[in-house]
Enzyme design. Sequence first.
Site, PDB file in Angstrom:
ATOM      1  N   CYS A  22       0.830  -1.203   0.000  1.00 23.22           N
ATOM      2  CA  CYS A  22       0.000   0.000   0.000  1.00 23.22           C
ATOM      3  C   CYS A  22       0.869   1.259   0.000  1.00 23.22           C
ATOM      4  CB  CYS A  22      -0.886   0.042   1.230  1.00 23.22           C
ATOM      5  SG  CYS A  22      -1.874  -1.443   1.445  1.00 23.22           S
ATOM      6  N   LYS A  52      24.615  -9.536  -8.123  1.00 25.66           N
ATOM      7  CA  LYS A  52      23.247  -9.760  -7.642  1.00 25.66           C
ATOM      8  C   LYS A  52      22.542 -10.832  -8.465  1.00 25.66           C
ATOM      9  CE  LYS A  52      19.853  -8.882  -4.922  1.00 25.66           C
ATOM     10  NZ  LYS A  52      19.996  -9.492  -3.589  1.00 25.66           N
ATOM     11  N   LYS A  85      25.923 -14.987   5.303  1.00 32.63           N
ATOM     12  CA  LYS A  85      25.804 -13.518   5.276  1.00 32.63           C
ATOM     13  C   LYS A  85      27.113 -12.886   5.743  1.00 32.63           C
ATOM     14  CE  LYS A  85      23.227 -12.710   3.280  1.00 32.63           C
ATOM     15  NZ  LYS A  85      22.289 -13.579   2.643  1.00 32.63           N
ATOM     16  N   GLU A 134      29.898 -13.246   3.078  1.00 30.75           N
ATOM     17  CA  GLU A 134      29.680 -12.436   1.878  1.00 30.75           C
ATOM     18  C   GLU A 134      30.062 -10.976   2.053  1.00 30.75           C
ATOM     19  OE1 GLU A 134      25.381 -13.285   1.355  1.00 30.75           O
ATOM     20  OE2 GLU A 134      25.919 -13.560  -0.731  1.00 30.75           O
ATOM     21  N   TRP A 161      -3.474  -2.536  -1.432  1.00 35.68           N
ATOM     22  CA  TRP A 161      -3.269  -3.893  -1.906  1.00 35.68           C
ATOM     23  C   TRP A 161      -3.963  -4.774  -0.873  1.00 35.68           C
ATOM     24  CZ3 TRP A 161       2.151  -6.325  -3.104  1.00 35.68           C
ATOM     25  CH2 TRP A 161       1.959  -7.435  -3.943  1.00 35.68           C
ATOM     26  N   HIS A 199      32.069 -34.524  15.834  1.00 34.19           N
ATOM     27  CA  HIS A 199      32.611 -35.317  14.734  1.00 34.19           C
ATOM     28  C   HIS A 199      33.646 -34.537  13.929  1.00 34.19           C
ATOM     29  CE1 HIS A 199      29.680 -38.348  15.692  1.00 34.19           C
ATOM     30  NE2 HIS A 199      28.737 -37.425  15.659  1.00 34.19           N
ATOM     31  N   ASN A 226      -1.534   1.433   6.530  1.00 32.22           N
ATOM     32  CA  ASN A 226      -0.719   0.314   6.028  1.00 32.22           C
ATOM     33  C   ASN A 226      -0.453  -0.620   7.195  1.00 32.22           C
ATOM     34  OD1 ASN A 226      -0.529   1.425   3.551  1.00 32.22           O
ATOM     35  ND2 ASN A 226       1.642   1.975   3.679  1.00 32.22           N
ATOM     36  N   GLY A 227      -0.569  -1.919   6.963  1.00 40.06           N
ATOM     37  CA  GLY A 227      -0.309  -2.886   8.037  1.00 40.06           C
ATOM     38  C   GLY A 227      -1.496  -3.814   8.214  1.00 40.06           C
ATOM     39  N   GLU A 267      22.821 -19.899   6.908  1.00 42.04           N
ATOM     40  CA  GLU A 267      22.559 -18.597   6.297  1.00 42.04           C
ATOM     41  C   GLU A 267      23.258 -17.472   7.079  1.00 42.04           C
ATOM     42  OE1 GLU A 267      21.667 -17.268   3.683  1.00 42.04           O
ATOM     43  OE2 GLU A 267      20.888 -15.282   4.159  1.00 42.04           O
ATOM     44  N   ARG A 307       4.725   0.146  -6.480  1.00 45.93           N
ATOM     45  CA  ARG A 307       4.568  -0.737  -5.329  1.00 45.93           C
ATOM     46  C   ARG A 307       3.454  -1.763  -5.552  1.00 45.93           C
ATOM     47  NH1 ARG A 307       6.123   2.261  -0.214  1.00 45.93           N
ATOM     48  NH2 ARG A 307       4.412   1.240   0.820  1.00 45.93           N
TER      49      ARG A 307
HETATM   50  C1  F6R Z   1      23.314 -14.365  -0.995  1.00 40.96           C
HETATM   51  C2  F6R Z   1      23.047 -14.147  -2.359  1.00 40.96           C
HETATM   52  C3  F6R Z   1      23.351 -15.236  -3.341  1.00 40.96           C
HETATM   53  C4  F6R Z   1      22.061 -15.602  -4.055  1.00 40.96           C
HETATM   54  C5  F6R Z   1      22.297 -16.648  -5.140  1.00 40.96           C
HETATM   55  C6  F6R Z   1      21.007 -17.047  -5.819  1.00 40.96           C
HETATM   56  O1  F6R Z   1      23.088 -13.286  -0.172  1.00 40.96           O
HETATM   57  O2  F6R Z   1      22.523 -13.115  -2.671  1.00 40.96           O
HETATM   58  O3  F6R Z   1      23.893 -16.341  -2.701  1.00 40.96           O
HETATM   59  O4  F6R Z   1      21.196 -16.109  -3.095  1.00 40.96           O
HETATM   60  O5  F6R Z   1      23.174 -16.125  -6.093  1.00 40.96           O
HETATM   61  O6  F6R Z   1      20.357 -15.964  -6.401  1.00 40.96           O
HETATM   62  P1  F6R Z   1      18.842 -16.048  -6.815  1.00 40.96           P
HETATM   63  O7  F6R Z   1      18.045 -16.230  -5.586  1.00 40.96           O
HETATM   64  O8  F6R Z   1      18.575 -14.744  -7.507  1.00 40.96           O
HETATM   65  O9  F6R Z   1      18.686 -17.212  -7.744  1.00 40.96           O
END
Ligand code: F6R
Length: 615
Positions: free
Chosen positions: A2, A610, A492, A495, A74, A511, A100-101, A488, A27
């Site tokens: 929204c 990305k 993070k 990365e 939405w 182990h 919104n919410g 994960e 949006r």
């Molecule tokens: C981690 C990251 C990458 C993506 C991977 C898959 O933070 O951004 O490991 O997760 O390259 O990307 P998608 O999800 O776009 O297929």
Amino acid sequence: MCGIVGYIGFQNAAEVILEGLRRLEYRGYDSAGIAIAGRDSIQVVRSVGKLQNLSAKLQECPLMGNMGIGHTRWATHGEPSERNAHPHLDCTRQIVVIHNGIVENYRALKQELINQGHVFQSETDSEVIVHLLEEMWRGQSEQDLISVTAQALTRLEGAHAILIMSSLFPNFLLAARLGNAGGIAIGRGEHEMYCASDIPAILPHTREMVFLETGEIARIDSSGYQCFSLTGGPVTKETFRIPWDPVSAARGHYTHFMQKEIYEQPEFLTDTLRNRLNFENSEIVLEQFPFSDQALNALEKITIVACGTSYYAGLVGKYLIEELARIPVEVDYASEFRYRQPLIGPESMIVAISQSGETVDTLAAIDEARQKQALLSAIVNVPGSQISRICTGLIFMHAGPEIGVASTKAFSCTLVDLFLLGFYLGQKRGTLAQERRTALLEQLIRLPKLVSDVLELDSAIKELAAQYYEASDFLYLGRGINYPIALEGAHKLKEISYIHAEGCPAGEMKHGINALIDRHLPVVTIATHDRLYHKMLSNIQQVHARDAIIIALVSQGESEISKFARHVLELPDLGHLLNPILNVVPLQLLAYYIALKRGCDIDQPRNLAKSVTVE
Ligand code: F6R
């Protein structure tokens, strides 16, 4: 998601607002509306569909006035229709609200208000807000308005961004924010003021902006604003000068996109749930999942394929789908899948997970599954992406554009989608009784607000980062459904901070990993309440015996683990299936603040892209 726009000044408010709403069209929305304060009444125009429909209505019946509010909706509760579109009026048509919410306790509030004689016009949760104000404002003077409004708003459960206007108080608007259901930016002009859920809506008019924090309410008139805490007392706000360039403008007052995206999670999780929960019969609705009941009942196996963060989300999905739908799930790195002669056929469904929808390995895995005649489905963020075009069943993440290379909000939205998928398959295959479905939906609706509560750990996590940013290694431990969250968390950190980190199932330490543990090693343990909690507690004791620095994520009220952990972060408990979505948030913040201390290029880490469109 929204959109909200408000204006008070000397221009024609309807024109300014409509133009602002147009800038928020990206949006997504299904209906829209505007309310303008006239001399002694409020006029409202609403329409279904695109803004051009609203604009046509406004041409037929122009709204004149210099103060108003507008909204693009939405739908969450109630179909997209004119009467469900915002703004919503009270019974006297003197108060009007946009929101919104999700009002989590709207059913109870609505019943209470109906018992008090209020008549509702829509099926929305938002309408309770305006009737609640009508009820609580009755007999109050302008002097007490802020405190009475604060009392009313604190009765709403969930996270909210709200604009209020009234012909009873024709010279000002009220804006309030509770939790993270989207922000409210207040912009200053010359003898005019603007407010909006997003900066782009008002950026052509002003660059001087303040941002409401959670728990704040502002009184905005044409010459300025005053801000108060909902718990009482005035608040002094810092004014930000928003740069013109579109990238910095989109980042708003956050230092990095990653930080913004971590903070946007409550809002986008709400979007992910929108229109998909049916409380009447306790069911999930998946709008683009056209497989017959027969096909879903005949499924023998699900194979999830993905890369990186999406792969770790898939590992959580295995726990979710197996528990909710009782179907065996295997999870593969998409880059490995096609090279191992996978056993997959018409009795299987492939679930590809991809934020970008363009990852070449994931596309190749889908192709492999297509050749073997498996059902093709995908969880994707980017509409129109290749993966969204080739799969039959689609569950969109609705995470909005993710700019930071390190994925955060797409991960949490994917976990919700996997939960929805498991629930949907369970409902189709009869593995979830009505009572369990109702209980799960009640939990699910609380998720955005609780993520917003977890974000309040921000400063505690920042302090931790300042203590440990020079460590050369980190270890993350979890068990069961939280093991992939440990993976994960480590991913993070690697990365964006370039620190070596490993995620490990805590039961596996003895182990091999135990050999790494010494008094210099920070060990992040995920030990929130679930059926493996006692196992996790004994793993933590083993780490403690080796003198490592334990940073423990625990459920609120936990006392045992603090005997062994050097640092404890307390999190709300939303049940073992949804806790992973809460648990990942502090790990995202920890990685972010460590990388910040190390001066890394957070949004564009070295050697990473990305969208990975090469093998
Ligand atoms: C981690 C990251 C990458 C993506 C991977 C898959 O933070 O951004 O490991 O997760 O390259 O990307 P998608 O999800 O776009 O297929």
